[in-house]
Motif scaffolding. Structure first.
Motif, PDB file in Angstrom:
ATOM      1  N   CYS A 210       0.696  -0.887   0.088  1.00 16.89           N
ATOM      2  CA  CYS A 210      -0.256  -0.199   0.123  1.00 16.89           C
ATOM      3  C   CYS A 210       1.195   1.074  -0.006  1.00 16.89           C
ATOM      4  O   CYS A 210       2.070   1.354   1.166  1.00 16.89           O
ATOM      5  CB  CYS A 210      -0.413   0.076   1.409  1.00 16.89           C
ATOM      6  SG  CYS A 210      -1.867   1.176   1.424  1.00 16.89           S
TER       7      CYS A 210
ATOM      8  N   SER B  10     -11.307   2.297   7.891  1.00 20.99           N
ATOM      9  CA  SER B  10     -10.982   0.966   8.099  1.00 20.99           C
ATOM     10  C   SER B  10     -11.977   0.359   7.028  1.00 20.99           C
ATOM     11  O   SER B  10     -11.636  -1.275   6.452  1.00 20.99           O
ATOM     12  CB  SER B  10     -11.779   0.253   9.371  1.00 20.99           C
ATOM     13  OG  SER B  10     -12.012   1.257  10.426  1.00 20.99           O
TER      14      SER B  10
ATOM     15  N   LEU C  89      -9.275  -0.768   4.091  1.00 21.95           N
ATOM     16  CA  LEU C  89      -8.563  -1.302   4.681  1.00 21.95           C
ATOM     17  C   LEU C  89      -9.177  -2.808   4.578  1.00 21.95           C
ATOM     18  O   LEU C  89      -8.343  -4.000   4.477  1.00 21.95           O
ATOM     19  CB  LEU C  89      -7.741  -1.109   5.778  1.00 21.95           C
ATOM     20  CG  LEU C  89      -6.175  -1.581   6.539  1.00 21.95           C
ATOM     21  CD1 LEU C  89      -5.280  -0.852   5.858  1.00 21.95           C
ATOM     22  CD2 LEU C  89      -6.087  -0.519   8.237  1.00 21.95           C
TER      23      LEU C  89
ATOM     24  N   CYS D  90       5.484   3.697   7.054  1.00 27.67           N
ATOM     25  CA  CYS D  90       4.312   5.230   7.481  1.00 27.67           C
ATOM     26  C   CYS D  90       5.604   5.693   8.065  1.00 27.67           C
ATOM     27  O   CYS D  90       5.811   5.389   9.113  1.00 27.67           O
ATOM     28  CB  CYS D  90       2.981   4.373   8.147  1.00 27.67           C
ATOM     29  SG  CYS D  90       2.121   5.441   9.150  1.00 27.67           S
TER      30      CYS D  90
ATOM     31  N   ALA E 164      -2.098   7.863  12.827  1.00 28.57           N
ATOM     32  CA  ALA E 164      -2.149   6.260  12.166  1.00 28.57           C
ATOM     33  C   ALA E 164      -1.283   4.638  12.246  1.00 28.57           C
ATOM     34  O   ALA E 164      -1.913   4.243  12.283  1.00 28.57           O
ATOM     35  CB  ALA E 164      -1.426   6.990  10.674  1.00 28.57           C
TER      36      ALA E 164
ATOM     37  N   TYR F 134      -3.739   1.687  11.998  1.00 28.12           N
ATOM     38  CA  TYR F 134      -3.366   0.784  11.620  1.00 28.12           C
ATOM     39  C   TYR F 134      -3.080  -0.322  12.729  1.00 28.12           C
ATOM     40  O   TYR F 134      -3.349  -1.790  11.989  1.00 28.12           O
ATOM     41  CB  TYR F 134      -2.050   0.757  10.765  1.00 28.12           C
ATOM     42  CG  TYR F 134      -2.187   1.647  10.076  1.00 28.12           C
ATOM     43  CD1 TYR F 134      -2.492   1.878   8.823  1.00 28.12           C
ATOM     44  CD2 TYR F 134      -1.305   2.204   9.409  1.00 28.12           C
ATOM     45  CE1 TYR F 134      -3.363   2.134   7.303  1.00 28.12           C
ATOM     46  CE2 TYR F 134      -1.159   3.823   8.487  1.00 28.12           C
ATOM     47  CZ  TYR F 134      -2.028   3.490   7.454  1.00 28.12           C
ATOM     48  OH  TYR F 134      -2.540   3.772   6.219  1.00 28.12           O
ATOM     49  N   LYS F 135      -2.425  -0.275  13.843  1.00 30.92           N
ATOM     50  CA  LYS F 135      -2.478  -1.336  15.028  1.00 30.92           C
ATOM     51  C   LYS F 135      -3.657  -1.922  15.042  1.00 30.92           C
ATOM     52  O   LYS F 135      -4.385  -3.076  16.133  1.00 30.92           O
ATOM     53  CB  LYS F 135      -1.208  -0.932  16.269  1.00 30.92           C
ATOM     54  CG  LYS F 135      -0.123  -0.705  15.234  1.00 30.92           C
ATOM     55  CD  LYS F 135       0.623  -0.639  17.153  1.00 30.92           C
ATOM     56  CE  LYS F 135       2.069  -0.858  16.849  1.00 30.92           C
ATOM     57  NZ  LYS F 135       3.343  -0.408  18.319  1.00 30.92           N
TER      58      LYS F 135
ATOM     59  N   GLU G 205      -6.130  -2.275  13.567  1.00 33.63           N
ATOM     60  CA  GLU G 205      -6.733  -2.411  12.723  1.00 33.63           C
ATOM     61  C   GLU G 205      -5.762  -4.390  11.793  1.00 33.63           C
ATOM     62  O   GLU G 205      -6.501  -5.169  11.390  1.00 33.63           O
ATOM     63  CB  GLU G 205      -6.824  -1.501  11.057  1.00 33.63           C
ATOM     64  CG  GLU G 205      -7.524  -0.430  11.110  1.00 33.63           C
ATOM     65  CD  GLU G 205      -9.203  -1.313  11.445  1.00 33.63           C
ATOM     66  OE1 GLU G 205      -9.858  -2.505  10.827  1.00 33.63           O
ATOM     67  OE2 GLU G 205      -9.905  -0.431  12.243  1.00 33.63           O
TER      68      GLU G 205
ATOM     69  N   PHE H 294      -2.977  -4.203  12.355  1.00 30.89           N
ATOM     70  CA  PHE H 294      -1.412  -4.348  12.046  1.00 30.89           C
ATOM     71  C   PHE H 294       0.044  -3.796  12.838  1.00 30.89           C
ATOM     72  O   PHE H 294      -0.669  -3.402  13.711  1.00 30.89           O
ATOM     73  CB  PHE H 294      -1.058  -3.156  10.616  1.00 30.89           C
ATOM     74  CG  PHE H 294      -1.830  -3.221   9.041  1.00 30.89           C
ATOM     75  CD1 PHE H 294      -0.791  -3.665   8.203  1.00 30.89           C
ATOM     76  CD2 PHE H 294      -3.468  -3.950   9.324  1.00 30.89           C
ATOM     77  CE1 PHE H 294      -1.559  -3.800   6.551  1.00 30.89           C
ATOM     78  CE2 PHE H 294      -3.444  -4.190   7.673  1.00 30.89           C
ATOM     79  CZ  PHE H 294      -2.710  -3.996   6.828  1.00 30.89           C
TER      80      PHE H 294
ATOM     81  N   LEU I  45       4.869  -1.536   8.303  1.00 35.92           N
ATOM     82  CA  LEU I  45       4.332  -1.922   9.273  1.00 35.92           C
ATOM     83  C   LEU I  45       3.332  -3.224   7.609  1.00 35.92           C
ATOM     84  O   LEU I  45       3.028  -3.303   6.713  1.00 35.92           O
ATOM     85  CB  LEU I  45       3.060  -1.193   9.566  1.00 35.92           C
ATOM     86  CG  LEU I  45       3.117   0.006  10.670  1.00 35.92           C
ATOM     87  CD1 LEU I  45       4.435   0.846   9.886  1.00 35.92           C
ATOM     88  CD2 LEU I  45       1.435  -0.182  11.664  1.00 35.92           C
ATOM     89  N   SER I  46       3.277  -4.593   9.206  1.00 39.71           N
ATOM     90  CA  SER I  46       2.068  -5.620   8.148  1.00 39.71           C
ATOM     91  C   SER I  46       0.959  -6.083   8.125  1.00 39.71           C
ATOM     92  O   SER I  46       1.137  -5.708   9.942  1.00 39.71           O
ATOM     93  CB  SER I  46       2.831  -6.414   6.948  1.00 39.71           C
ATOM     94  OG  SER I  46       3.544  -6.942   8.360  1.00 39.71           O
ATOM     95  N   ASN I  47       0.330  -6.796   8.193  1.00 39.72           N
ATOM     96  CA  ASN I  47      -0.720  -7.626   8.757  1.00 39.72           C
ATOM     97  C   ASN I  47      -0.838  -9.278   9.172  1.00 39.72           C
ATOM     98  O   ASN I  47      -1.060  -9.569   9.855  1.00 39.72           O
ATOM     99  CB  ASN I  47      -2.343  -7.822   8.199  1.00 39.72           C
ATOM    100  CG  ASN I  47      -1.973  -8.025   6.644  1.00 39.72           C
ATOM    101  OD1 ASN I  47      -0.989  -9.062   5.661  1.00 39.72           O
ATOM    102  ND2 ASN I  47      -2.797  -8.948   5.932  1.00 39.72           N
TER     103      ASN I  47
END
Length: 134
Positions: free
Chosen positions: A53, A69, A72, A91, A98, A102-103, A105, A107, A127-129
């Motif tokens: 992304c 959300s 994402l 990021c 942000a 992300y955290k 969500e 990530f 960051l990643s999932n």
């Protein structure tokens, strides 16, 4: 950040032939979007195809309404559908709102992020999932 704004580079990145967009609009106004690409996890030693992304933006007046959300979740769904190994994004550390989003969500700082590799002087995190997958 020391990266600076480079409009020509940003335009080329956004409208690269492989760029894909998730766009949310309201009354014909674009209120949020994500731009991503399917690409290899590493330029030098590619192993896995990931969703990267490159851009994630929500208009200020539409923040905290679930649009981020929603975007994402759509990105996760698309990435899962096409069997991407993980979703990566960059990021700035200074963008604490942000990073917290992300955290929330799911990530986290990825194992390839500079700070995970011992370099804490960089102004950004990756960051990643699926932050522990190497």
């Amino acid at each position: 950040s020391g990266w600076g704004w480079k409009p020509i580079e940003k335009r080329n990145e956004l409208f690269h032939p492989l760029s894909k967009f998730i766009i949310v609009s309201h009354n014909e106004l674009i209120v949020g979007f994500a731009m991503f690409r399917f690409e290899y996890d590493d330029d030098e030693e590619p192993e896995h195809i990931v969703s990267y992304c490159y851009e994630f933006q929500i208009l200020d007046s539409y923040k905290r309404q679930g649009i981020g959300s929603q975007i994402l979740r759509a990105l996760v769904s698309i990435s899962n559908h096409f069997r991407m190994w993980k979703i990566l994004l960059t990021c700035f550390k200074a963008n604490t709102i942000a990073i917290a989003f992300y955290k929330h969500e799911g990530f986290d700082i990825d194992c390839i992020s500079p700070s995970s590799c011992g370099n804490h002087s960089e102004s950004y995190e990756i960051l990643s999932n699926k932050p522990h997958l190497r």
